[in-house]
Design an enzyme around this catalytic site. Structure first.
Site, PDB file in Angstrom:
ATOM      1  CG  ASP A   4      -8.804  -1.666  -0.703  1.00 28.98           C
ATOM      2  OD1 ASP A   4      -7.670  -1.721  -0.200  1.00 28.98           O
ATOM      3  OD2 ASP A   4      -9.615  -0.766  -0.439  1.00 28.98           O
ATOM      4  CG  ASN A  15      -0.647   0.511  -3.897  1.00 29.33           C
ATOM      5  OD1 ASN A  15      -1.273  -0.251  -4.617  1.00 29.33           O
ATOM      6  ND2 ASN A  15      -1.223   1.231  -2.951  1.00 29.33           N
TER       7      ASN A  15
HETATM    8  C1  FPP Z   1      -4.560  -3.847  -1.418  1.00 28.30           C
HETATM    9  O1  FPP Z   1      -4.811  -4.060  -0.063  1.00 28.30           O
HETATM   10  C2  FPP Z   1      -3.454  -4.665  -1.895  1.00 28.30           C
HETATM   11  C3  FPP Z   1      -2.244  -4.219  -2.375  1.00 28.30           C
HETATM   12  C4  FPP Z   1      -1.919  -2.790  -2.450  1.00 28.30           C
HETATM   13  C5  FPP Z   1      -1.179  -5.120  -2.819  1.00 28.30           C
HETATM   14  C6  FPP Z   1      -1.661  -6.352  -3.489  1.00 28.30           C
HETATM   15  C7  FPP Z   1      -0.537  -7.128  -3.983  1.00 28.30           C
HETATM   16  C8  FPP Z   1      -0.494  -8.444  -3.933  1.00 28.30           C
HETATM   17  C9  FPP Z   1      -1.557  -9.290  -3.345  1.00 28.30           C
HETATM   18  C10 FPP Z   1       0.703  -9.085  -4.483  1.00 28.30           C
HETATM   19  C11 FPP Z   1       0.323 -10.152  -5.398  1.00 28.30           C
HETATM   20  C12 FPP Z   1       0.011  -9.621  -6.727  1.00 28.30           C
HETATM   21  C13 FPP Z   1      -0.398 -10.404  -7.718  1.00 28.30           C
HETATM   22  C14 FPP Z   1      -0.447  -9.902  -9.092  1.00 28.30           C
HETATM   23  C15 FPP Z   1      -0.797 -11.765  -7.435  1.00 28.30           C
HETATM   24  P1  FPP Z   1      -4.264  -3.003   0.981  1.00 28.30           P
HETATM   25  O2  FPP Z   1      -2.839  -3.345   1.270  1.00 28.30           O
HETATM   26  O3  FPP Z   1      -4.488  -1.630   0.458  1.00 28.30           O
HETATM   27  O4  FPP Z   1      -5.140  -3.332   2.225  1.00 28.30           O
HETATM   28  P2  FPP Z   1      -5.851  -2.307   3.226  1.00 28.30           P
HETATM   29  O5  FPP Z   1      -6.864  -1.551   2.402  1.00 28.30           O
HETATM   30  O6  FPP Z   1      -6.476  -3.214   4.232  1.00 28.30           O
HETATM   31  O7  FPP Z   1      -4.782  -1.416   3.793  1.00 28.30           O
END
Ligand code: FPP
Length: 243
Positions: free
Chosen positions: A27, A75
């Site tokens: 996150d 998501n």
């Molecule tokens: C959480 O941070 C992240 C996600 C919802 C997406 C993560 C996906 C990847 C990194 C793609 C790669 C996946 C793999 C398996 C390598 P957020 O977007 O919720 O961040 P925030 O809390 O700052 O809004």
């Protein structure tokens, strides 16, 4: 001669009491990007890069099971088209790379969740990575994609009914064997970087006795030293498990 331990920090981690299974809720990618004036996709890229570092470190120190929450059922339905396309492109690159690297590195790969709804190319890249045969397995690496804990339990209930299992045969072990994590131990610790104190529908059944570790550090900055800090914290807990 003094044995050199694989740990990065000077924390007194006991290599004999490592968690068998670590679960991580990635996150903070977007906040990390915004702080730097970068695009959301750059944030996810940085998150994916950090994930590779963490997998390598887990292997190095002897963690046998790692589960990463990459994409929840919510998501990818609720985020903008541009962000979701960015994540799919990233997944495509990553799975192609993992296919090349993982059999020699001993990483046995699993997906928790239903990726059948993903675009064909992504599905295909995931399937090819899932098929990998390893020389020697060192770590089981689960990626939760289009995953939700409640969804997983519903999926298990449906399969139990389809298999006509009588009520008298239903117990915890049987239910565990119908989950995506079948055959793997429950997580000992769940780590959530990014400053939020919630579990967001992650491994709801499996985390019954897990220790919960929250950190303010955003995921792209949650490196091996942070991971060791969490493991050290875990080793200080008194795990009574109801005793
Ligand atoms: C959480 O941070 C992240 C996600 C919802 C997406 C993560 C996906 C990847 C990194 C793609 C790669 C996946 C793999 C398996 C390598 P957020 O977007 O919720 O961040 P925030 O809390 O700052 O809004």
């Amino acid at each position: 001669m003094k044995k050199i331990l694989p740990f990065l920090t000077s924390l007194k981690i006991d290599p004999k009491k490592l968690p068998k299974h670590i679960g991580i809720i990635m996150d903070g990618n977007r906040r990390w990007a915004r702080k730097r004036g970068l695009s959301v996709t750059e944030g996810h890229k940085a998150g994916a890069k950090n994930l590779e570092i963490i997998i390598k470190h887990c292997q190095k120190i002897g963690i046998k099971h790692l589960t990463i929450y990459a994409l929840s059922t919510e998501n990818w339905r609720k985020r903008s088209k541009t962000e979701v396309m960015g994540i799919f492109n990233l997944l495509l690159d990553i799975f192609r790379k993992w296919k090349k690297d993982y059999s020699s590195q001993g990483v046995k790969f699993f997906v928790l969740g239903n990726f059948q709804a993903f675009p064909f190319k992504v599905r295909d890249a995931i399937k090819n990575t899932l098929k990998l045969v390893l020389d020697k397995e060192r770590i089981k690496f689960n990626v939760a994609l289009n995953y939700g804990g409640r969804d997983e339990i519903i999926h298990a209930i449906k399969d139990i009914i389809k298999d006509s299992i009588p009520a008298s045969k239903i117990n915890e072990k049987l239910v565990s064997n119908y989950l995506y994590t079948k055959g793997q131990p429950d997580p000992d610790i769940i780590i959530r970087p990014g400053g939020e104190f919630r579990l967001s529908n992650f491994l709801l059944w499996q985390m019954s006795y897990a220790e919960l570790y929250f950190s303010k550090v955003l995921w792209p900055d949650f490196g091996p030293a942070q991971l060791e800090k969490a493991i050290y914290w875990y080793q200080q807990r008194d795990r009574r498990k109801g005793k």
